[in-house]
Design a protein around this motif. Structure first.
Motif, PDB file in Angstrom:
ATOM      1  N   ALA A  40       0.810  -1.131   0.080  1.00  0.00           N
ATOM      2  CA  ALA A  40       0.040  -0.051   0.032  1.00  0.00           C
ATOM      3  C   ALA A  40       1.048   1.275   0.223  1.00  0.00           C
ATOM      4  CB  ALA A  40      -1.008   0.024   1.442  1.00  0.00           C
ATOM      5  N   GLY A  41       2.088   1.093   0.176  1.00  0.00           N
ATOM      6  CA  GLY A  41       2.977   2.103   0.536  1.00  0.00           C
ATOM      7  C   GLY A  41       3.307   2.664   1.931  1.00  0.00           C
ATOM      8  N   ASN A  42       4.190   3.528   2.153  1.00  0.00           N
ATOM      9  CA  ASN A  42       4.527   3.724   3.733  1.00  0.00           C
ATOM     10  C   ASN A  42       3.725   4.968   4.259  1.00  0.00           C
ATOM     11  OD1 ASN A  42       5.983   5.843   2.899  1.00  0.00           O
ATOM     12  ND2 ASN A  42       7.674   5.295   3.945  1.00  0.00           N
ATOM     13  N   SER A  43       3.009   5.593   3.437  1.00  0.00           N
ATOM     14  CA  SER A  43       2.235   6.595   3.993  1.00  0.00           C
ATOM     15  C   SER A  43       1.099   7.058   2.979  1.00  0.00           C
ATOM     16  CB  SER A  43       3.079   7.953   3.973  1.00  0.00           C
ATOM     17  OG  SER A  43       3.511   8.358   2.882  1.00  0.00           O
ATOM     18  N   PRO A  44       0.248   7.897   3.216  1.00  0.00           N
ATOM     19  CA  PRO A  44      -0.730   8.600   2.216  1.00  0.00           C
ATOM     20  C   PRO A  44      -0.060   9.014   1.108  1.00  0.00           C
ATOM     21  CG  PRO A  44      -1.726   8.713   4.385  1.00  0.00           C
ATOM     22  CD  PRO A  44      -0.280   8.223   4.631  1.00  0.00           C
ATOM     23  N   ALA A  45       1.003   9.851   1.416  1.00  0.00           N
ATOM     24  CA  ALA A  45       1.752  10.639   0.345  1.00  0.00           C
ATOM     25  C   ALA A  45       2.515   9.719  -0.512  1.00  0.00           C
ATOM     26  CB  ALA A  45       2.973  11.454   1.134  1.00  0.00           C
ATOM     27  N   HIS A  46       3.071   8.799   0.067  1.00  0.00           N
ATOM     28  CA  HIS A  46       3.714   7.781  -1.023  1.00  0.00           C
ATOM     29  C   HIS A  46       2.634   7.088  -1.600  1.00  0.00           C
ATOM     30  CE1 HIS A  46       6.187   3.712  -1.177  1.00  0.00           C
ATOM     31  NE2 HIS A  46       6.377   4.340  -2.329  1.00  0.00           N
TER      32      HIS A  46
END
Length: 287
Positions: A40-46
């Motif tokens: 999913a990625g390490n953050s919403p930004a990623h």
């Protein structure tokens, strides 16, 4: 920060890893009927960066998300995607245990003390999210134990639970028609709950599983995609080291001697010396 994207095979599109805040590779596997997102990625930004790039390139947007394991850098971007999430039962259990935390500095310190995360992860979470950490844990929807397959239309993906030192819930993802094998972090050492360590037998077992796929591309989450030949060559020293540790692990000097003879060198390369520390720690743990 430059973001590097690549289509590595007919159905597989990736966003490369970035090491400043421990962002792993994200992948979209686009079939005729469905697109599957790996991690999913390490953050919403990623996550948002990858989502925008998929849209820009006209790649069908993901309809299902599959997680390789529970670690923060693979899961803290989940809220952006709003998708059904497939995960191993242990991944789900670990994420459920994190839901409801406030992710304040005190909370991060508690998680370090408990051995749930380490200081490096806490520092990376700080860098990635800043002081105002709106981290929402999404609990998986579809749980499996051994393996699960997805027919996306013209391409089949299979997720297989392999475990290992890095995380007991580690899974790999095989994109059959494209002969791409995503290894997640399965071949990494343990990183939480004590010193970094490898168990030589578990490492060799995982390597043999990976080689068994005879993939065209091998992709580790924090590395760069490698051809089968590059992957074997990259891991040849580690494989030999693990075999020597299996035979002579009680005697560090002997292991060093045998490795120097194998590599025909006077000094072991830095990465293998570090690897030896991990393997010896793994051995000490077994006693």
């Amino acid at each position: 920060m430059t973001h590097h994207y690549q289509q590595i095979s007919p159905h597989v599109f990736i966003m490369h890893a970035e090491h400043e805040t421990d962002r792993p590779i994200l992948a979209a596997i686009a079939g005729e009927r469905r697109t599957l997102l790996m991690d999913a990625g390490n953050s919403p930004a990623h996550a948002e960066l990858f989502r925008r790039e998929l849209k820009r390139r006209g790649v069908r947007m993901p309809e299902i998300l599959a997680l390789t394991h529970w670690h923060w850098d693979h899961t803290f971007g989940m809220q952006v995607w709003n998708l059904p999430v497939v995960a191993h039962a242990e991944t789900s259990r670990a994420l459920t245990s994190l839901s409801g935390l406030d992710w304040s500095d005190g909370c991060l310190l508690d998680l370090i003390r408990q051995g749930t995360i380490n200081e490096e992860s806490a520092a990376d979470i700080w860098k990635e999210f800043g002081g105002n950490r709106d981290i929402r844990i999404v609990e998986p929807d579809i749980l499996f134990q051994g393996r699960i397959s997805f027919d996306l239309g013209g391409v089949v993906c299979e997720m297989i639970h392999v475990g290992g030192d890095h995380s007991a819930d580690s899974c790999i993802l095989h994109v059959r028609e494209d002969r791409v094998l995503f290894l997640g972090d399965a071949l990494g050492p343990s990183v939480y709950g004590g010193p970094r360590k490898y168990t030589s037998a578990a490492f060799l077992q995982l390597l043999s599983v990976a080689y068994g796929y005879n993939a065209q591309w091998y992709v580790e989450s924090h590395g760069v995609p490698m051809s089968g030949e590059e992957f074997r060559s990259d891991l040849a020293g580690w494989e030999k080291l693990a075999r020597i540790v299996e035979a002579f692990g009680h005697d560090r000097e002997r292991v060093v001697h045998e490795m120097k003879a194998f590599l025909q060198c006077d000094e072991l390369p830095k990465d293998l010396l570090q690897g030896l520390d991990y393997f010896m720690a793994g051995r000490a743990n077994m006693v």
